[in-house]
Motif scaffolding. Sequence first.
Motif, PDB file in Angstrom:
ATOM      1  N   GLY A 158      49.490  66.491  55.477  1.00  0.00           N
ATOM      2  CA  GLY A 158      49.192  65.583  54.348  1.00  0.00           C
ATOM      3  C   GLY A 158      49.708  64.275  54.613  1.00  0.00           C
ATOM      4  N   ASN A 159      50.333  63.469  53.552  1.00  0.00           N
ATOM      5  CA  ASN A 159      50.838  62.180  53.618  1.00  0.00           C
ATOM      6  C   ASN A 159      51.667  62.050  52.514  1.00  0.00           C
ATOM      7  OD1 ASN A 159      49.328  60.822  51.162  1.00  0.00           O
ATOM      8  ND2 ASN A 159      47.684  61.717  52.578  1.00  0.00           N
ATOM      9  N   ALA A 160      52.749  61.014  52.867  1.00  0.00           N
ATOM     10  CA  ALA A 160      54.089  60.984  51.862  1.00  0.00           C
ATOM     11  C   ALA A 160      54.577  59.641  52.198  1.00  0.00           C
ATOM     12  CB  ALA A 160      54.850  62.042  52.067  1.00  0.00           C
ATOM     13  N   ARG A 161      55.350  59.327  51.180  1.00  0.00           N
ATOM     14  CA  ARG A 161      55.934  57.783  51.371  1.00  0.00           C
ATOM     15  C   ARG A 161      57.288  58.029  50.502  1.00  0.00           C
ATOM     16  NH1 ARG A 161      55.658  55.508  46.354  1.00  0.00           N
ATOM     17  NH2 ARG A 161      54.106  56.136  44.855  1.00  0.00           N
ATOM     18  N   PHE A 162      58.431  56.923  50.821  1.00  0.00           N
ATOM     19  CA  PHE A 162      59.508  57.296  50.216  1.00  0.00           C
ATOM     20  C   PHE A 162      59.732  56.051  49.384  1.00  0.00           C
ATOM     21  CE2 PHE A 162      60.387  59.440  54.317  1.00  0.00           C
ATOM     22  CZ  PHE A 162      61.365  60.375  53.954  1.00  0.00           C
ATOM     23  N   GLU A 163      60.651  56.097  48.256  1.00  0.00           N
ATOM     24  CA  GLU A 163      61.088  55.177  47.577  1.00  0.00           C
ATOM     25  C   GLU A 163      62.588  55.563  47.631  1.00  0.00           C
ATOM     26  OE1 GLU A 163      59.825  55.693  43.493  1.00  0.00           O
ATOM     27  OE2 GLU A 163      57.886  54.972  43.909  1.00  0.00           O
ATOM     28  N   SER A 164      63.291  54.375  48.025  1.00  0.00           N
ATOM     29  CA  SER A 164      64.619  54.185  48.383  1.00  0.00           C
ATOM     30  C   SER A 164      65.157  52.844  48.546  1.00  0.00           C
ATOM     31  CB  SER A 164      64.796  55.325  49.626  1.00  0.00           C
ATOM     32  OG  SER A 164      66.309  55.123  50.023  1.00  0.00           O
ATOM     33  N   GLU A 165      66.304  52.686  48.573  1.00  0.00           N
ATOM     34  CA  GLU A 165      66.779  51.207  48.837  1.00  0.00           C
ATOM     35  C   GLU A 165      66.795  50.745  50.288  1.00  0.00           C
ATOM     36  OE1 GLU A 165      71.799  51.895  48.911  1.00  0.00           O
ATOM     37  OE2 GLU A 165      70.798  52.763  47.223  1.00  0.00           O
ATOM     38  N   VAL A 166      66.669  52.030  51.001  1.00  0.00           N
ATOM     39  CA  VAL A 166      66.282  51.724  52.567  1.00  0.00           C
ATOM     40  C   VAL A 166      64.839  51.867  52.633  1.00  0.00           C
ATOM     41  CG1 VAL A 166      66.708  52.967  54.733  1.00  0.00           C
ATOM     42  CG2 VAL A 166      68.422  53.045  53.074  1.00  0.00           C
ATOM     43  N   ALA A 167      64.296  50.700  53.234  1.00  0.00           N
ATOM     44  CA  ALA A 167      62.833  50.552  53.472  1.00  0.00           C
ATOM     45  C   ALA A 167      62.535  51.484  54.643  1.00  0.00           C
ATOM     46  CB  ALA A 167      62.446  49.193  53.467  1.00  0.00           C
ATOM     47  N   LEU A 168      61.511  52.420  54.341  1.00  0.00           N
ATOM     48  CA  LEU A 168      60.886  53.361  55.449  1.00  0.00           C
ATOM     49  C   LEU A 168      59.404  53.101  55.704  1.00  0.00           C
ATOM     50  CD1 LEU A 168      63.238  56.226  55.108  1.00  0.00           C
ATOM     51  CD2 LEU A 168      63.175  54.594  57.092  1.00  0.00           C
ATOM     52  N   PRO A 169      58.866  53.068  56.411  1.00  0.00           N
ATOM     53  CA  PRO A 169      57.224  53.484  56.322  1.00  0.00           C
ATOM     54  C   PRO A 169      56.586  54.630  55.829  1.00  0.00           C
ATOM     55  CG  PRO A 169      57.860  53.413  58.636  1.00  0.00           C
ATOM     56  CD  PRO A 169      59.060  53.263  57.760  1.00  0.00           C
ATOM     57  N   PRO A 170      55.340  54.774  55.617  1.00  0.00           N
ATOM     58  CA  PRO A 170      54.839  56.129  55.083  1.00  0.00           C
ATOM     59  C   PRO A 170      54.800  56.833  56.166  1.00  0.00           C
ATOM     60  CG  PRO A 170      53.193  54.433  54.976  1.00  0.00           C
ATOM     61  CD  PRO A 170      54.341  53.682  55.346  1.00  0.00           C
ATOM     62  N   LEU A 171      54.735  58.405  55.606  1.00  0.00           N
ATOM     63  CA  LEU A 171      54.486  59.544  56.721  1.00  0.00           C
ATOM     64  C   LEU A 171      53.205  59.977  56.813  1.00  0.00           C
ATOM     65  CD1 LEU A 171      57.641  61.388  55.488  1.00  0.00           C
ATOM     66  CD2 LEU A 171      57.173  60.435  57.900  1.00  0.00           C
ATOM     67  N   GLU A 172      52.807  60.311  57.928  1.00  0.00           N
ATOM     68  CA  GLU A 172      51.567  60.859  58.112  1.00  0.00           C
ATOM     69  C   GLU A 172      51.594  62.041  58.524  1.00  0.00           C
ATOM     70  OE1 GLU A 172      48.569  58.598  60.076  1.00  0.00           O
ATOM     71  OE2 GLU A 172      48.467  57.131  58.480  1.00  0.00           O
ATOM     72  N   GLY A 173      50.605  63.367  58.505  1.00  0.00           N
ATOM     73  CA  GLY A 173      50.986  64.543  59.122  1.00  0.00           C
ATOM     74  C   GLY A 173      51.443  64.625  60.622  1.00  0.00           C
ATOM     75  N   GLY A 174      52.452  65.399  61.008  1.00  0.00           N
ATOM     76  CA  GLY A 174      53.012  65.452  62.311  1.00  0.00           C
ATOM     77  C   GLY A 174      54.216  64.449  62.399  1.00  0.00           C
ATOM     78  N   ASP A 175      54.526  63.282  61.530  1.00  0.00           N
ATOM     79  CA  ASP A 175      55.477  62.350  61.639  1.00  0.00           C
ATOM     80  C   ASP A 175      56.899  63.046  61.104  1.00  0.00           C
ATOM     81  OD1 ASP A 175      53.490  60.480  62.501  1.00  0.00           O
ATOM     82  OD2 ASP A 175      53.586  59.523  60.477  1.00  0.00           O
ATOM     83  N   THR A 176      57.769  62.346  61.415  1.00  0.00           N
ATOM     84  CA  THR A 176      58.977  62.906  60.997  1.00  0.00           C
ATOM     85  C   THR A 176      59.897  61.731  60.588  1.00  0.00           C
ATOM     86  OG1 THR A 176      58.996  64.690  63.009  1.00  0.00           O
ATOM     87  CG2 THR A 176      61.283  64.095  62.016  1.00  0.00           C
ATOM     88  N   ALA A 177      60.887  61.896  59.706  1.00  0.00           N
ATOM     89  CA  ALA A 177      61.722  60.937  59.256  1.00  0.00           C
ATOM     90  C   ALA A 177      63.243  61.414  59.551  1.00  0.00           C
ATOM     91  CB  ALA A 177      61.560  60.782  57.766  1.00  0.00           C
ATOM     92  N   TRP A 178      64.038  60.507  59.721  1.00  0.00           N
ATOM     93  CA  TRP A 178      65.622  60.784  59.920  1.00  0.00           C
ATOM     94  C   TRP A 178      66.056  59.933  58.585  1.00  0.00           C
ATOM     95  CZ3 TRP A 178      69.165  63.736  61.812  1.00  0.00           C
ATOM     96  CH2 TRP A 178      70.474  63.374  61.851  1.00  0.00           C
ATOM     97  N   LEU A 179      66.962  60.676  58.175  1.00  0.00           N
ATOM     98  CA  LEU A 179      67.866  60.124  56.990  1.00  0.00           C
ATOM     99  C   LEU A 179      69.241  60.150  57.415  1.00  0.00           C
ATOM    100  CD1 LEU A 179      65.957  61.699  54.007  1.00  0.00           C
ATOM    101  CD2 LEU A 179      65.412  59.713  55.353  1.00  0.00           C
ATOM    102  N   GLY A 180      69.668  59.221  57.994  1.00  0.00           N
ATOM    103  CA  GLY A 180      71.115  59.301  58.429  1.00  0.00           C
ATOM    104  C   GLY A 180      72.305  59.342  57.403  1.00  0.00           C
ATOM    105  N   ALA A 181      73.375  59.905  57.861  1.00  0.00           N
ATOM    106  CA  ALA A 181      74.359  60.151  57.163  1.00  0.00           C
ATOM    107  C   ALA A 181      75.102  58.741  56.686  1.00  0.00           C
ATOM    108  CB  ALA A 181      75.343  60.976  57.597  1.00  0.00           C
ATOM    109  N   GLY A 182      76.116  58.774  55.866  1.00  0.00           N
ATOM    110  CA  GLY A 182      76.668  57.576  55.463  1.00  0.00           C
ATOM    111  C   GLY A 182      76.969  57.270  54.253  1.00  0.00           C
ATOM    112  N   ALA A 183      76.908  55.941  53.551  1.00  0.00           N
ATOM    113  CA  ALA A 183      77.021  56.058  52.053  1.00  0.00           C
ATOM    114  C   ALA A 183      75.867  56.604  51.502  1.00  0.00           C
ATOM    115  CB  ALA A 183      76.800  54.565  51.835  1.00  0.00           C
ATOM    116  N   ARG A 184      76.446  57.251  50.302  1.00  0.00           N
ATOM    117  CA  ARG A 184      75.256  58.172  49.301  1.00  0.00           C
ATOM    118  C   ARG A 184      74.160  57.638  49.360  1.00  0.00           C
ATOM    119  NH1 ARG A 184      75.239  62.947  46.738  1.00  0.00           N
ATOM    120  NH2 ARG A 184      73.912  62.856  44.846  1.00  0.00           N
TER     121      ARG A 184
END
Length: 208
Positions: A158-184
């Motif tokens: 499928g495909n997906a996109r993030f809404e967050s204060e951290v800007a991230l590019p969209p995801l396509e099938g097979g991609d991986t996102a790392w959401l690092g620890a730190g401030a909530r």
Amino acid sequence: MRQNARMDFLNTPSRVIPAVDYRRERWRNQQGWTREILRMGPPGEDWALRLSIAEIEQDADFSAFPGIDRELVLLHGNGMRLCFDGGETVTLLPPHQRLRFPGEAALRGELVDGPTHDFNLMWRRDLLQATLLHRPLVGPMLFFSEPGVAWAIHLLGGNARFESEVALPPLEGGDTAWLGAGARTRYALHGAGELLAIRIEPRTGAAG
């Protein structure tokens, strides 16, 4: 050393790792191929967390990883039998059956009918706890990173996109996102498809 300094690698900044950037390499025992998604660990030490996709084209022994726990998820193909030296056999069949087992276990993978691709989650049991969830993505899904808690999101299809204060590019099938620890931080994932969501945090009592 300050408390939990060895866990600072979990604070690695959030990012998207496109499938085309995965590094392809031979297995440790030379009997197969792996596309490595990420590896990380304390400075000066071997990795404590590794995500990869194994390409299995023939029956083969699995490499041994002492001190590591692992979870294997069938991604593509008609299935694989995991034959452990103790006599236990577990068959992973589509869609996306999985198994958690110790990295020291001696076992052989036997293909059911043709090649498979398999998602590998591996982590050092003395340092980390890892929880893998398999979920459909049919609307907004929320993830929260915070001190000591990181996430890895692998989009199966499928495909997906993030809404967050951290800007991230969209995801396509097979991609991986790392959401690092730190401030909530709140990450709202929108889209359609299927994903593996992995929560990673320090093991209780792990040395700082």
